[in-house]
Design a protein around this motif. Structure first.
Motif, PDB file in Angstrom:
ATOM      1  N   CYS A 139       0.858  -1.184   0.000  1.00 43.77           N
ATOM      2  CA  CYS A 139       0.000   0.000   0.000  1.00 43.77           C
ATOM      3  C   CYS A 139       0.896   1.235   0.000  1.00 43.77           C
ATOM      4  CB  CYS A 139      -0.933  -0.005   1.215  1.00 43.77           C
ATOM      5  SG  CYS A 139      -2.100   1.377   1.230  1.00 43.77           S
ATOM      6  N   LEU A 140       1.234   1.707  -1.198  1.00 46.34           N
ATOM      7  CA  LEU A 140       2.148   2.824  -1.349  1.00 46.34           C
ATOM      8  C   LEU A 140       1.570   3.843  -2.324  1.00 46.34           C
ATOM      9  CD1 LEU A 140       5.443   0.760  -1.735  1.00 46.34           C
ATOM     10  CD2 LEU A 140       4.777   2.069   0.284  1.00 46.34           C
ATOM     11  N   GLU A 141       1.860   5.103  -2.112  1.00 43.00           N
ATOM     12  CA  GLU A 141       1.390   6.165  -2.991  1.00 43.00           C
ATOM     13  C   GLU A 141       2.480   6.487  -4.004  1.00 43.00           C
ATOM     14  OE1 GLU A 141      -0.039  10.844  -2.920  1.00 43.00           O
ATOM     15  OE2 GLU A 141       0.302   9.752  -1.033  1.00 43.00           O
ATOM     16  N   LEU A 142       2.212   6.184  -5.271  1.00 42.34           N
ATOM     17  CA  LEU A 142       3.184   6.430  -6.322  1.00 42.34           C
ATOM     18  C   LEU A 142       3.518   7.920  -6.384  1.00 42.34           C
ATOM     19  CD1 LEU A 142       4.704   4.880  -8.538  1.00 42.34           C
ATOM     20  CD2 LEU A 142       2.905   5.544 -10.122  1.00 42.34           C
ATOM     21  N   GLY A 143       4.797   8.219  -6.417  1.00 43.67           N
ATOM     22  CA  GLY A 143       5.231   9.608  -6.445  1.00 43.67           C
ATOM     23  C   GLY A 143       5.681  10.116  -5.097  1.00 43.67           C
ATOM     24  N   ALA A 144       5.308   9.437  -4.028  1.00 40.40           N
ATOM     25  CA  ALA A 144       5.721   9.834  -2.681  1.00 40.40           C
ATOM     26  C   ALA A 144       7.071   9.204  -2.357  1.00 40.40           C
ATOM     27  CB  ALA A 144       4.671   9.406  -1.657  1.00 40.40           C
TER      28      ALA A 144
ATOM     29  N   ASP B 204      17.782 -10.414 -16.667  1.00 42.84           N
ATOM     30  CA  ASP B 204      16.780  -9.692 -17.449  1.00 42.84           C
ATOM     31  C   ASP B 204      15.412  -9.874 -16.826  1.00 42.84           C
ATOM     32  OD1 ASP B 204      18.218  -8.445 -19.576  1.00 42.84           O
ATOM     33  OD2 ASP B 204      18.527 -10.426 -20.477  1.00 42.84           O
ATOM     34  N   THR B 205      14.611  -8.840 -16.910  1.00 40.70           N
ATOM     35  CA  THR B 205      13.259  -8.870 -16.363  1.00 40.70           C
ATOM     36  C   THR B 205      12.293  -8.278 -17.378  1.00 40.70           C
ATOM     37  OG1 THR B 205      13.639  -6.705 -15.331  1.00 40.70           O
ATOM     38  CG2 THR B 205      14.015  -8.655 -13.963  1.00 40.70           C
ATOM     39  N   ILE B 206      11.000  -8.393 -17.094  1.00 41.98           N
ATOM     40  CA  ILE B 206       9.945  -7.769 -17.894  1.00 41.98           C
ATOM     41  C   ILE B 206       9.057  -6.988 -16.938  1.00 41.98           C
ATOM     42  CG2 ILE B 206       7.950  -8.152 -19.395  1.00 41.98           C
ATOM     43  CD1 ILE B 206       9.282 -10.676 -20.400  1.00 41.98           C
ATOM     44  N   LEU B 207       8.839  -5.719 -17.244  1.00 40.25           N
ATOM     45  CA  LEU B 207       8.005  -4.869 -16.404  1.00 40.25           C
ATOM     46  C   LEU B 207       6.639  -4.714 -17.054  1.00 40.25           C
ATOM     47  CD1 LEU B 207       7.766  -2.962 -13.931  1.00 40.25           C
ATOM     48  CD2 LEU B 207       8.528  -1.109 -15.443  1.00 40.25           C
ATOM     49  N   VAL B 208       5.594  -5.038 -16.322  1.00 44.47           N
ATOM     50  CA  VAL B 208       4.228  -4.932 -16.827  1.00 44.47           C
ATOM     51  C   VAL B 208       3.433  -4.050 -15.874  1.00 44.47           C
ATOM     52  CG1 VAL B 208       2.126  -6.165 -17.464  1.00 44.47           C
ATOM     53  CG2 VAL B 208       4.357  -7.238 -17.843  1.00 44.47           C
ATOM     54  N   GLY B 209       2.794  -3.029 -16.390  1.00 50.62           N
ATOM     55  CA  GLY B 209       1.992  -2.151 -15.544  1.00 50.62           C
ATOM     56  C   GLY B 209       1.861  -0.782 -16.170  1.00 50.62           C
ATOM     57  N   GLY B 210       1.428   0.162 -15.375  1.00 45.55           N
ATOM     58  CA  GLY B 210       1.259   1.513 -15.893  1.00 45.55           C
ATOM     59  C   GLY B 210       0.926   2.475 -14.782  1.00 45.55           C
ATOM     60  N   PRO B 211       1.077   3.773 -15.038  1.00 43.70           N
ATOM     61  CA  PRO B 211       0.752   4.777 -14.021  1.00 43.70           C
ATOM     62  C   PRO B 211      -0.747   4.861 -13.791  1.00 43.70           C
ATOM     63  CG  PRO B 211       1.228   5.840 -16.102  1.00 43.70           C
ATOM     64  CD  PRO B 211       1.538   4.382 -16.293  1.00 43.70           C
TER      65      PRO B 211
ATOM     66  N   ASP C  82      -2.046  19.349 -10.662  1.00 40.33           N
ATOM     67  CA  ASP C  82      -2.472  17.979 -10.359  1.00 40.33           C
ATOM     68  C   ASP C  82      -1.310  17.033 -10.667  1.00 40.33           C
ATOM     69  OD1 ASP C  82      -3.634  15.505 -10.072  1.00 40.33           O
ATOM     70  OD2 ASP C  82      -5.437  15.986 -11.236  1.00 40.33           O
ATOM     71  N   HIS C  83      -0.641  16.577  -9.614  1.00 39.14           N
ATOM     72  CA  HIS C  83       0.559  15.744  -9.807  1.00 39.14           C
ATOM     73  C   HIS C  83       0.260  14.433 -10.513  1.00 39.14           C
ATOM     74  CE1 HIS C  83      -1.149  13.653  -6.341  1.00 39.14           C
ATOM     75  NE2 HIS C  83      -0.313  12.666  -6.585  1.00 39.14           N
ATOM     76  N   ARG C  84      -1.016  14.029 -10.553  1.00 37.74           N
ATOM     77  CA  ARG C  84      -1.361  12.755 -11.188  1.00 37.74           C
ATOM     78  C   ARG C  84      -1.069  12.780 -12.683  1.00 37.74           C
ATOM     79  NH1 ARG C  84      -7.464  11.983  -9.584  1.00 37.74           N
ATOM     80  NH2 ARG C  84      -7.432  14.072 -10.520  1.00 37.74           N
ATOM     81  N   HIS C  85      -1.102  13.976 -13.294  1.00 34.05           N
ATOM     82  CA  HIS C  85      -0.791  14.076 -14.715  1.00 34.05           C
ATOM     83  C   HIS C  85       0.632  13.617 -15.023  1.00 34.05           C
ATOM     84  CE1 HIS C  85      -4.324  16.886 -15.230  1.00 34.05           C
ATOM     85  NE2 HIS C  85      -4.411  16.131 -16.302  1.00 34.05           N
ATOM     86  N   TYR C  86       1.511  13.731 -14.035  1.00 31.77           N
ATOM     87  CA  TYR C  86       2.924  13.485 -14.275  1.00 31.77           C
ATOM     88  C   TYR C  86       3.397  12.143 -13.701  1.00 31.77           C
ATOM     89  CZ  TYR C  86       2.500  18.503 -15.062  1.00 31.77           C
ATOM     90  OH  TYR C  86       2.096  19.732 -15.506  1.00 31.77           O
ATOM     91  N   LEU C  87       2.465  11.332 -13.239  1.00 27.84           N
ATOM     92  CA  LEU C  87       2.868  10.061 -12.642  1.00 27.84           C
ATOM     93  C   LEU C  87       3.455   9.091 -13.662  1.00 27.84           C
ATOM     94  CD1 LEU C  87       0.071   9.387  -9.988  1.00 27.84           C
ATOM     95  CD2 LEU C  87       2.448  10.054  -9.608  1.00 27.84           C
ATOM     96  N   PHE C  88       3.229   9.364 -14.956  1.00 29.30           N
ATOM     97  CA  PHE C  88       3.848   8.493 -15.956  1.00 29.30           C
ATOM     98  C   PHE C  88       5.372   8.571 -15.850  1.00 29.30           C
ATOM     99  CE2 PHE C  88       3.594  12.549 -18.227  1.00 29.30           C
ATOM    100  CZ  PHE C  88       4.824  12.620 -18.868  1.00 29.30           C
ATOM    101  N   ARG C  89       5.869   9.682 -15.305  1.00 32.12           N
ATOM    102  CA  ARG C  89       7.324   9.819 -15.154  1.00 32.12           C
ATOM    103  C   ARG C  89       7.868   8.912 -14.058  1.00 32.12           C
ATOM    104  NH1 ARG C  89       7.105  16.262 -16.328  1.00 32.12           N
ATOM    105  NH2 ARG C  89       7.408  16.112 -18.592  1.00 32.12           N
ATOM    106  N   GLU C  90       7.016   8.503 -13.128  1.00 30.04           N
ATOM    107  CA  GLU C  90       7.439   7.511 -12.139  1.00 30.04           C
ATOM    108  C   GLU C  90       7.667   6.164 -12.821  1.00 30.04           C
ATOM    109  OE1 GLU C  90       8.173   7.780  -8.777  1.00 30.04           O
ATOM    110  OE2 GLU C  90       8.162   9.894  -9.357  1.00 30.04           O
TER     111      GLU C  90
END
Length: 237
Positions: free
Chosen positions: A30-35, A55-62, A86-94
């Protein structure tokens, strides 16, 4: 059954199945992305992965709330709403940050279709995302080749995209009984991308109904659940 019906309190899952509960709590965070706490936890996990796997594979999205049509409509209803704040717009950078640190062999990034039209700072968020993805890996020796999932002649393949809408994946083309459309970007690390050339997966390409998908499943046995008795109405006296 009684808990799901709202008739009893939630059980202590650690007592129900201690091993499964311990595994679930160690995997789900339970973590807040960007914090800051999330960044620390993610970096620790990346460090462990890099020590264990080459090597790994990353699956997911902001998170998609800032990009979805519903989320944007709710935001417009707020009198003091400022998109740039609104910081949520920039969470793709995480997500970009994780990619830059993990350097997986491949990644699959998913988000809502509204991401293609969402804007901030008078720019399309998707354009900003693609610029960051294109620059990813500069100075590390290998960048990423971006691919779209395309369905043709009963096969799903990875193809270069010529326009943003090429990244839209339609679930009904894969035999899912639901018209759910999502933006999915597949990234292949340039030193490995050639291995995926010609790769394909057979798909039906034909929409299916719910009956066609699960109609052959046996009916669920009726479970008897005690329901609270409705209070009797008085006669007004």
């Amino acid at each position: 059954m009684r808990f799901h019906a709202g008739l009893t309190d939630e059980p202590d899952w650690a007592d129900v199945d201690a091993a499964s509960w311990a595994a679930a709590t160690s995997e789900a965070r339970c973590l807040e992305l960007g914090a800051a706490p999330a960044a620390v936890a993610i970096d620790e996990t990346i460090g462990k992965l890099r020590q264990t796997f080459d090597d790994t594979i990353l699956v997911g999205g902001p998170p998609c709330q800032a990009y979805s049509l519903v989320g944007r409509a709710r935001s417009r209803g707020k009198a003091d709403y400022v998109p740039e704040e609104d910081h949520r717009h920039y969470l793709f950078r995480e997500y970009i940050r994780v990619l830059d640190r993990l350097r997986p062999a491949a990644f699959v990034m998913e988000n809502v279709k509204g991401m293609l039209s969402s804007t901030v700072e008078s720019r399309l968020v998707f354009e900003m995302l693609m610029e960051d993805l294109a620059a990813l890996g500069a100075g590390h020796g290998h960048q990423y080749e971006l691919r779209a999932i395309r369905v043709s002649d009963g096969k799903a393949t990875l193809q270069e995209a010529t326009r943003p809408s090429d990244f839209i994946v339609r679930s009904e083309e894969f035999g899912v009984a639901q018209r759910r459309h999502r933006v999915i970007i597949v990234g292949l690390r340039s030193d490995l991308a050639a291995r995926a050339a010609g790769a394909n997966v057979p798909v039906s390409g034909t929409p299916r109904t719910v009956a066609e998908t699960i109609g052959n499943m046996p009916p669920c046995a009726a479970a008897s659940v005690e329901r609270p008795t409705a209070p009797q109405r008085g006669n007004g006296r």
